[in-house]
Write a protein that holds these residues in place. Structure first.
Motif, PDB file in Angstrom:
ATOM      1  N   GLU A  49      23.459  -4.503 -18.241  1.00  0.00           N
ATOM      2  CA  GLU A  49      24.325  -5.397 -19.006  1.00  0.00           C
ATOM      3  C   GLU A  49      24.543  -4.814 -20.474  1.00  0.00           C
ATOM      4  OE1 GLU A  49      24.271 -10.015 -20.256  1.00  0.00           O
ATOM      5  OE2 GLU A  49      23.004  -9.334 -18.603  1.00  0.00           O
ATOM      6  N   TRP A  50      23.436  -4.118 -20.943  1.00  0.00           N
ATOM      7  CA  TRP A  50      23.591  -3.749 -22.323  1.00  0.00           C
ATOM      8  C   TRP A  50      24.675  -2.624 -22.629  1.00  0.00           C
ATOM      9  CZ3 TRP A  50      22.678   1.307 -24.332  1.00  0.00           C
ATOM     10  CH2 TRP A  50      22.594   1.386 -25.655  1.00  0.00           C
ATOM     11  N   VAL A  51      24.805  -1.729 -21.325  1.00  0.00           N
ATOM     12  CA  VAL A  51      25.725  -0.725 -21.336  1.00  0.00           C
ATOM     13  C   VAL A  51      27.064  -1.382 -21.296  1.00  0.00           C
ATOM     14  CG1 VAL A  51      26.860   1.294 -20.008  1.00  0.00           C
ATOM     15  CG2 VAL A  51      24.377   1.099 -20.354  1.00  0.00           C
ATOM     16  N   ALA A  52      27.196  -2.525 -20.411  1.00  0.00           N
ATOM     17  CA  ALA A  52      28.596  -3.268 -20.209  1.00  0.00           C
ATOM     18  C   ALA A  52      29.006  -3.828 -21.470  1.00  0.00           C
ATOM     19  CB  ALA A  52      28.474  -4.035 -19.121  1.00  0.00           C
ATOM     20  N   ARG A  53      28.189  -4.295 -22.270  1.00  0.00           N
ATOM     21  CA  ARG A  53      28.480  -5.108 -23.429  1.00  0.00           C
ATOM     22  C   ARG A  53      28.631  -4.110 -24.453  1.00  0.00           C
ATOM     23  NH1 ARG A  53      26.988 -10.197 -24.463  1.00  0.00           N
ATOM     24  NH2 ARG A  53      26.299 -11.433 -23.112  1.00  0.00           N
ATOM     25  N   GLU A  54      28.176  -2.948 -24.476  1.00  0.00           N
ATOM     26  CA  GLU A  54      28.493  -1.874 -25.395  1.00  0.00           C
ATOM     27  C   GLU A  54      29.870  -1.243 -25.128  1.00  0.00           C
ATOM     28  OE1 GLU A  54      26.837  -0.487 -28.343  1.00  0.00           O
ATOM     29  OE2 GLU A  54      25.608  -2.550 -28.221  1.00  0.00           O
ATOM     30  N   HIS A  55      29.950  -1.017 -23.859  1.00  0.00           N
ATOM     31  CA  HIS A  55      31.491  -0.228 -23.644  1.00  0.00           C
ATOM     32  C   HIS A  55      32.539  -1.155 -23.706  1.00  0.00           C
ATOM     33  CE1 HIS A  55      29.845   3.081 -20.571  1.00  0.00           C
ATOM     34  NE2 HIS A  55      29.288   3.041 -22.159  1.00  0.00           N
ATOM     35  N   LEU A  56      32.291  -2.472 -23.654  1.00  0.00           N
ATOM     36  CA  LEU A  56      33.354  -3.411 -23.779  1.00  0.00           C
ATOM     37  C   LEU A  56      33.496  -4.205 -25.181  1.00  0.00           C
ATOM     38  CD1 LEU A  56      32.820  -5.244 -20.554  1.00  0.00           C
ATOM     39  CD2 LEU A  56      34.678  -3.898 -21.078  1.00  0.00           C
ATOM     40  N   GLY A  57      32.546  -3.778 -26.235  1.00  0.00           N
ATOM     41  CA  GLY A  57      32.631  -4.313 -27.607  1.00  0.00           C
ATOM     42  C   GLY A  57      32.192  -5.813 -27.356  1.00  0.00           C
ATOM     43  N   LEU A  58      31.347  -6.184 -26.404  1.00  0.00           N
ATOM     44  CA  LEU A  58      30.997  -7.447 -26.382  1.00  0.00           C
ATOM     45  C   LEU A  58      29.424  -7.675 -26.573  1.00  0.00           C
ATOM     46  CD1 LEU A  58      32.949  -8.488 -23.196  1.00  0.00           C
ATOM     47  CD2 LEU A  58      33.710  -9.171 -25.636  1.00  0.00           C
ATOM     48  N   GLN A  59      28.831  -7.148 -27.838  1.00  0.00           N
ATOM     49  CA  GLN A  59      27.404  -6.999 -27.947  1.00  0.00           C
ATOM     50  C   GLN A  59      27.282  -8.858 -28.467  1.00  0.00           C
ATOM     51  OE1 GLN A  59      29.781  -5.128 -29.617  1.00  0.00           O
ATOM     52  NE2 GLN A  59      29.223  -3.256 -29.075  1.00  0.00           N
ATOM     53  N   ARG A  60      25.707  -8.751 -28.170  1.00  0.00           N
ATOM     54  CA  ARG A  60      25.314 -10.245 -28.576  1.00  0.00           C
ATOM     55  C   ARG A  60      25.332 -10.442 -29.855  1.00  0.00           C
ATOM     56  NH1 ARG A  60      23.008 -12.451 -23.852  1.00  0.00           N
ATOM     57  NH2 ARG A  60      22.120 -10.859 -22.278  1.00  0.00           N
ATOM     58  N   THR A  61      25.603 -11.879 -29.954  1.00  0.00           N
ATOM     59  CA  THR A  61      25.413 -12.336 -31.482  1.00  0.00           C
ATOM     60  C   THR A  61      24.107 -12.357 -32.133  1.00  0.00           C
ATOM     61  OG1 THR A  61      25.331 -14.640 -31.007  1.00  0.00           O
ATOM     62  CG2 THR A  61      27.597 -13.590 -31.267  1.00  0.00           C
ATOM     63  N   GLU A  62      23.894 -12.539 -33.131  1.00  0.00           N
ATOM     64  CA  GLU A  62      22.310 -12.816 -33.803  1.00  0.00           C
ATOM     65  C   GLU A  62      21.673 -13.913 -33.398  1.00  0.00           C
ATOM     66  OE1 GLU A  62      19.229 -11.386 -35.644  1.00  0.00           O
ATOM     67  OE2 GLU A  62      21.130 -10.253 -35.331  1.00  0.00           O
ATOM     68  N   GLU A  63      22.617 -15.115 -33.225  1.00  0.00           N
ATOM     69  CA  GLU A  63      22.019 -16.392 -32.645  1.00  0.00           C
ATOM     70  C   GLU A  63      21.634 -16.104 -31.246  1.00  0.00           C
ATOM     71  OE1 GLU A  63      25.267 -16.298 -34.048  1.00  0.00           O
ATOM     72  OE2 GLU A  63      24.371 -16.823 -35.981  1.00  0.00           O
ATOM     73  N   GLU A  64      22.341 -15.544 -30.417  1.00  0.00           N
ATOM     74  CA  GLU A  64      22.112 -15.133 -28.973  1.00  0.00           C
ATOM     75  C   GLU A  64      20.856 -14.278 -29.067  1.00  0.00           C
ATOM     76  OE1 GLU A  64      26.012 -14.798 -26.248  1.00  0.00           O
ATOM     77  OE2 GLU A  64      25.600 -13.361 -27.886  1.00  0.00           O
ATOM     78  N   LEU A  65      20.762 -13.341 -29.923  1.00  0.00           N
ATOM     79  CA  LEU A  65      19.324 -12.538 -29.975  1.00  0.00           C
ATOM     80  C   LEU A  65      18.009 -13.332 -30.255  1.00  0.00           C
ATOM     81  CD1 LEU A  65      20.631  -9.326 -31.397  1.00  0.00           C
ATOM     82  CD2 LEU A  65      20.081  -9.938 -29.168  1.00  0.00           C
ATOM     83  N   ILE A  66      18.120 -14.215 -31.199  1.00  0.00           N
ATOM     84  CA  ILE A  66      17.357 -15.266 -31.502  1.00  0.00           C
ATOM     85  C   ILE A  66      16.881 -15.978 -30.431  1.00  0.00           C
ATOM     86  CG2 ILE A  66      16.731 -17.050 -33.140  1.00  0.00           C
ATOM     87  CD1 ILE A  66      18.363 -15.448 -35.358  1.00  0.00           C
TER      88      ILE A  66
END
Length: 101
Positions: A49-66
């Motif tokens: 999922e991390w790789v997919a998000r990075e490749h697609l430019g859809l990184q998690r927001t700071e709120e999601e990470l919190i």
């Protein structure tokens, strides 16, 4: 959902997904499926999922990470409490067994 055609390389699928108007979660799922089924990437789901998000430019927001951190901390505390209760129960059973023998 539009069916994605055959792709020459990773760049084709990434560009098609980026330009597609499907929801972000579906883009991520589609690319994850591509990595697993077509590219035969056999890694933990979180890494894919991390790789997919990075490749697609859809990184998690700071709120999601919190939120993820808070959930992980809450789960860790719950598990520690369950472990503590389990250890107490084991000690009680051991004491009861000592008394009966």
């Amino acid at each position: 959902m539009e069916e994605l055609g055959l792709f020459k390389d990773d760049t084709d699928i990434i560009e098609e997904l980026k330009n597609n108007n499907m929801p972000d979660y579906l883009k991520i799922k589609t690319y994850k499926d591509y990595l697993i089924n077509e590219k035969k990437y056999y890694y933990p789901d979180a890494l894919i999922e991390w790789v997919a998000r990075e490749h697609l430019g859809l990184q998690r927001t700071e709120e999601e990470l919190i939120k993820i951190r808070e959930e992980a901390l809450s789960n860790m505390k719950r598990i520690q409490e369950e472990d503590r209760i389990g250890e107490e129960e084991c000690k009680k059973i051991e004491e009861e067994n000592k008394i009966t023998f």
